[in-house]
Design a protein around this motif. Structure first.
Motif, mmCIF file in Angstrom:
data_model
loop_
_atom_site.group_PDB
_atom_site.id
_atom_site.type_symbol
_atom_site.label_atom_id
_atom_site.label_comp_id
_atom_site.label_asym_id
_atom_site.label_seq_id
_atom_site.Cartn_x
_atom_site.Cartn_y
_atom_site.Cartn_z
ATOM 1 N N UNK A 1 0.837 -1.200 0.000
ATOM 2 C CA UNK A 1 0.000 0.000 0.000
ATOM 3 C C UNK A 1 0.869 1.247 0.000
ATOM 4 N N UNK A 2 0.625 2.073 -1.017
ATOM 5 C CA UNK A 2 1.331 3.355 -1.109
ATOM 6 C C UNK A 2 0.333 4.463 -0.794
ATOM 7 N N UNK A 3 0.647 5.291 0.206
ATOM 8 C CA UNK A 3 -0.246 6.368 0.623
ATOM 9 C C UNK A 3 0.359 7.709 0.213
ATOM 10 N N UNK A 4 -0.421 8.459 -0.567
ATOM 11 C CA UNK A 4 0.042 9.754 -1.055
ATOM 12 C C UNK A 4 -0.738 10.864 -0.361
ATOM 13 N N UNK A 5 -0.027 11.702 0.402
ATOM 14 C CA UNK A 5 -0.591 12.865 1.086
ATOM 15 C C UNK A 5 -1.803 12.528 1.957
ATOM 16 N N UNK A 6 -1.794 11.317 2.511
ATOM 17 C CA UNK A 6 -2.812 10.894 3.479
ATOM 18 C C UNK A 6 -4.242 10.918 2.943
ATOM 19 N N UNK A 7 -4.415 10.878 1.615
ATOM 20 C CA UNK A 7 -5.790 10.827 1.102
ATOM 21 C C UNK A 7 -5.955 9.881 -0.086
ATOM 22 N N UNK A 8 -4.854 9.509 -0.731
ATOM 23 C CA UNK A 8 -4.945 8.564 -1.850
ATOM 24 C C UNK A 8 -4.089 7.343 -1.544
ATOM 25 N N UNK A 9 -4.729 6.185 -1.477
ATOM 26 C CA UNK A 9 -4.023 4.929 -1.212
ATOM 27 C C UNK A 9 -4.072 4.059 -2.463
ATOM 28 N N UNK A 10 -2.905 3.673 -2.954
ATOM 29 C CA UNK A 10 -2.797 2.773 -4.111
ATOM 30 C C UNK A 10 -2.244 1.449 -3.627
ATOM 31 N N UNK A 11 -2.954 0.386 -3.938
ATOM 32 C CA UNK A 11 -2.573 -0.931 -3.417
ATOM 33 C C UNK A 11 -2.552 -1.962 -4.535
ATOM 34 N N UNK A 12 -1.373 -2.320 -5.049
ATOM 35 C CA UNK A 12 -1.292 -3.475 -5.957
ATOM 36 C C UNK A 12 -1.303 -4.771 -5.146
ATOM 37 N N UNK A 13 -1.956 -5.795 -5.662
ATOM 38 C CA UNK A 13 -2.073 -7.085 -4.990
ATOM 39 C C UNK A 13 -1.782 -8.212 -5.972
ATOM 40 N N UNK A 14 -1.388 -9.338 -5.427
ATOM 41 C CA UNK A 14 -1.237 -10.545 -6.231
ATOM 42 C C UNK A 14 -1.608 -11.751 -5.382
ATOM 43 N N UNK B 1 -4.228 -17.304 -10.905
ATOM 44 C CA UNK B 1 -3.441 -16.100 -10.617
ATOM 45 C C UNK B 1 -4.377 -14.901 -10.714
ATOM 46 N N UNK B 2 -4.355 -14.052 -9.681
ATOM 47 C CA UNK B 2 -5.309 -12.943 -9.618
ATOM 48 C C UNK B 2 -4.614 -11.656 -9.167
ATOM 49 N N UNK B 3 -4.020 -10.911 -10.097
ATOM 50 C CA UNK B 3 -3.477 -9.596 -9.742
ATOM 51 C C UNK B 3 -4.594 -8.557 -9.676
ATOM 52 N N UNK B 4 -4.377 -7.507 -8.911
ATOM 53 C CA UNK B 4 -5.364 -6.438 -8.780
ATOM 54 C C UNK B 4 -4.664 -5.138 -8.408
ATOM 55 N N UNK B 5 -5.305 -4.040 -8.744
ATOM 56 C CA UNK B 5 -4.849 -2.716 -8.324
ATOM 57 C C UNK B 5 -6.055 -1.998 -7.740
ATOM 58 N N UNK B 6 -5.909 -1.486 -6.523
ATOM 59 C CA UNK B 6 -7.027 -0.831 -5.842
ATOM 60 C C UNK B 6 -6.610 0.586 -5.437
ATOM 61 N N UNK B 7 -7.503 1.500 -5.681
ATOM 62 C CA UNK B 7 -7.285 2.893 -5.281
ATOM 63 C C UNK B 7 -8.401 3.311 -4.329
ATOM 64 N N UNK B 8 -8.008 3.956 -3.244
ATOM 65 C CA UNK B 8 -8.989 4.458 -2.271
ATOM 66 C C UNK B 8 -8.734 5.949 -2.054
ATOM 67 N N UNK B 9 -9.756 6.754 -2.258
ATOM 68 C CA UNK B 9 -9.645 8.201 -2.099
ATOM 69 C C UNK B 9 -10.362 8.581 -0.806
ATOM 70 N N UNK B 10 -9.591 8.788 0.242
ATOM 71 C CA UNK B 10 -10.165 9.077 1.551
ATOM 72 C C UNK B 10 -10.684 10.513 1.619
ATOM 73 N N UNK C 1 -6.811 -15.264 -14.011
ATOM 74 C CA UNK C 1 -6.461 -16.230 -15.056
ATOM 75 C C UNK C 1 -6.392 -17.597 -14.397
ATOM 76 N N UNK C 2 -7.099 -18.561 -14.971
ATOM 77 C CA UNK C 2 -7.140 -19.889 -14.367
ATOM 78 C C UNK C 2 -6.919 -21.007 -15.355
ATOM 79 N N UNK C 3 -6.212 -22.032 -14.897
ATOM 80 C CA UNK C 3 -6.056 -23.264 -15.674
ATOM 81 C C UNK C 3 -6.725 -24.397 -14.908
#
Length: 534
Positions: A288-301, A324-333, A351-353
């Motif tokens: 989780x990367x937090x920018x200026x305490x209001x935008x959180x960017x979270x890449x997941x795998x 395999x399930x990658x994701x990117x989530x953004x939260x604007x507080x 993606x599934x086999x």
């Protein structure tokens, strides 16, 4: 099969009774009546008939115990099952005896019964659950934290059960720190508050900031701040800033499924009508990367793979899979009318086999993209509210099943008696397939109830799911399919740092369909596994 064999044995006992004497004839007729009642589910009548039989051998006692158990007359069931439980011919008798004592809360008597059931390898998962619970009741503290973290490794579909367990982690350390009194223990107390309790509560908020338990976690963080005079940073919405930005977790599950099914994207593909033991290995990581305490960017795998051990049955090992399930989530507080809120923008790819051809070689099976926008707000005093809209684009190895799936979900937290909370999520999804034959509408309601600290910091999490599927162009054969899925999970930590944990869980699923041959099914899943968080 076991029940059929015992019924056959009972039938044999009936017809071996000779009619040469009046008493023997009466015994035969009474046993015949009892057998007919048991087969028809008339347990009260069967029990009355069995009580008339003399002499009462183990077969008669066993079936009388089963009838009493079915009627919830547990004291009578325990009395009748005691002798059959010593007879190896009645494989499940110790298990039923243990359950009867358990229902009577006679745990010290139930324990040896379940131990005997375990020795016979009968329903090992359920038997171990009862033994673990009994250990908690009997104050065996070395087992007290065994089941907590395992719940965090459950699939995303069971996510409602995760928050209470994660909150319980924080509660364990919070109470542990509080017990360290005196100036000589100040450093140790501060260490536990900041390095163990605080990260645990922060994970609760990360998982779902609008959950009532997240509100309580924020309250705990504020209390820690007051106790220690420590500045715990918060985002613009009031959520705590995680002390550690990254999380990596590995898990291993071993489960027994009584009816392996092939299902993807809420589509029931195939019912095997076969049980099997399988193992699942999973890896999850996020940053989780937090920018200026209001935008959180979270890449997941998230990556997982399942392997079924019944290799002689193609309908079972056809369900071997890797995902395999990658994701990117953004939260604007932000805040709405002074209330904490967060705008959500998320993208998920999967993606599934699967070995769907039963060749013991996995091939491409499905992939999907899911775009989500939403808002969550803690507007009501009872708990947080979330509204999400998403659009899923799914592709399948059977191209006719490719679909576009718009959906909407509404979740609400209901704070009951603290710290107990009820979580509810309603979802509607419309799946428009390439072939209209596979179109369907799905209505889902998921409820979960977390009960932390049942016994010595051990949590129990109950969940119940209802699904109604409008099969649309398959209405003539399948109709409206209705699914009910209750589950129970116990979680306990093993180490003091809350990194290694095990859990025991049980889930039941029943799907009612007009096409009973192909789509109606029932299944039980019992699982035990471990998890380690870095």
């Amino acid at each position: 099969m076991r029940t059929k064999l015992l019924v056959l044995a009972f039938t044999a006992a009936v017809f071996t009774a000779t009619a040469s004497q009046g008493a023997a004839l009466d015994r035969k007729q009474t046993l015949q009546s009892a057998l007919a009642d048991i087969q028809n589910g008339a347990y009260s009548s069967a029990l009355e008939n069995l009580d008339k039989v003399s002499p009462k051998d183990n077969t008669v006692q066993y079936w009388a115990g089963v009838c009493a158990y079915k009627l919830q007359k547990f004291d009578l069931a325990a009395k009748r099952l005691k002798a059959p439980a010593e007879d190896k011919a009645f494989e499940d008798a110790p298990y039923l005896l243990g359950q009867s004592y358990y229902a009577l809360q006679e745990y010290r008597k139930a324990e040896p019964a379940f131990q005997k059931s375990l020795e016979r390898n009968y329903k090992q998962g359920a038997t171990l659950y009862y033994l673990g619970y009994i250990g908690n009741v009997l104050e065996r503290e070395d087992k007290a934290l065994e089941y907590f973290n395992r719940i965090l490794a459950l699939p995303a579909t069971d996510s409602d059960m995760k928050l209470p367990a994660q909150f319980q982690i924080g509660e364990v350390y919070f109470e542990r720190a509080k017990e360290l009194t005196g100036d000589d223990k100040k450093a140790a107390r501060k260490k536990i508050f900041l390095e163990q309790a605080t990260p645990a509560y922060e994970r609760v908020i990360e998982m779902d900031a609008d959950h009532a338990l997240a509100t309580q976690a924020k309250g705990r963080l504020d209390e820690i701040q007051r106790r220690l005079g420590v500045d715990v940073p918060h985002t613009k919405s009031g959520a705590a800033v995680p002390a550690r930005a990254w999380v990596v977790r590995v898990s291993e599950d071993v489960k027994y499924d009584t009816n392996i099914i092939n299902q993807a994207d809420n589509r029931l593909i195939q019912v095997s009508n076969a049980g099997a033991l399988y193992e699942k290995t999973a890896l999850f990581g996020k940053y989780e990367y937090l920018w200026k305490n209001w935008l959180a960017l979270t890449p997941e795998l998230s990556v997982d793979g399942s392997y079924h051990f019944r290799r002689g049955n193609p309908s079972v090992y056809a369900n071997d899979n890797t995902n395999a399930s990658p994701a990117v989530r953004a939260r604007l507080d932000h805040k709405v009318k002074g209330k904490p809120a967060g705008g959500l923008v998320e993208y998920e790819f999967a993606y599934g086999t699967r070995d769907y051809l039963s060749t013991k070689t996995q091939r491409y099976y499905t992939r999907s993209s899911n775009i989500i926008i939403g808002e969550r707000i803690e507007y009501f005093a009872i708990g947080g509210t979330s509204l999400k809209f998403n659009l899923k684009l799914s592709e399948n190895q059977n191209r006719n099943q490719n679909f576009v799936g718009p959906a909407v979900s509404l979740s609400q937290i209901w704070t009951l008696i603290k710290p107990y909370v009820l979580s509810s999520i309603f979802t509607f999804e419309l799946q428009r397939a390439k072939s209209t034959f596979y179109d369907q509408r799905i209505y889902k309601l998921n409820l979960s109830y977390g009960i932390p600290k049942i016994y010595w910091n051990t949590s129990m999490d109950l969940a119940l799911g209802f699904t109604v599927t409008d099969t649309m162009n398959q209405q003539a054969t399948r109709g409206f399919e209705k699914t009910i899925a209750p589950s129970l999970t116990l979680t306990r930590f093993i180490d003091k740092a809350d990194k290694f944990a095990v859990n025991l869980n049980y889930a039941y699923t029943r799907n009612n369909s007009s096409d009973k041959a192909n789509y109606a099914y029932a299944k039980h899943v019992i699982g035990l596994g471990g998890q380690y968080t870095f």
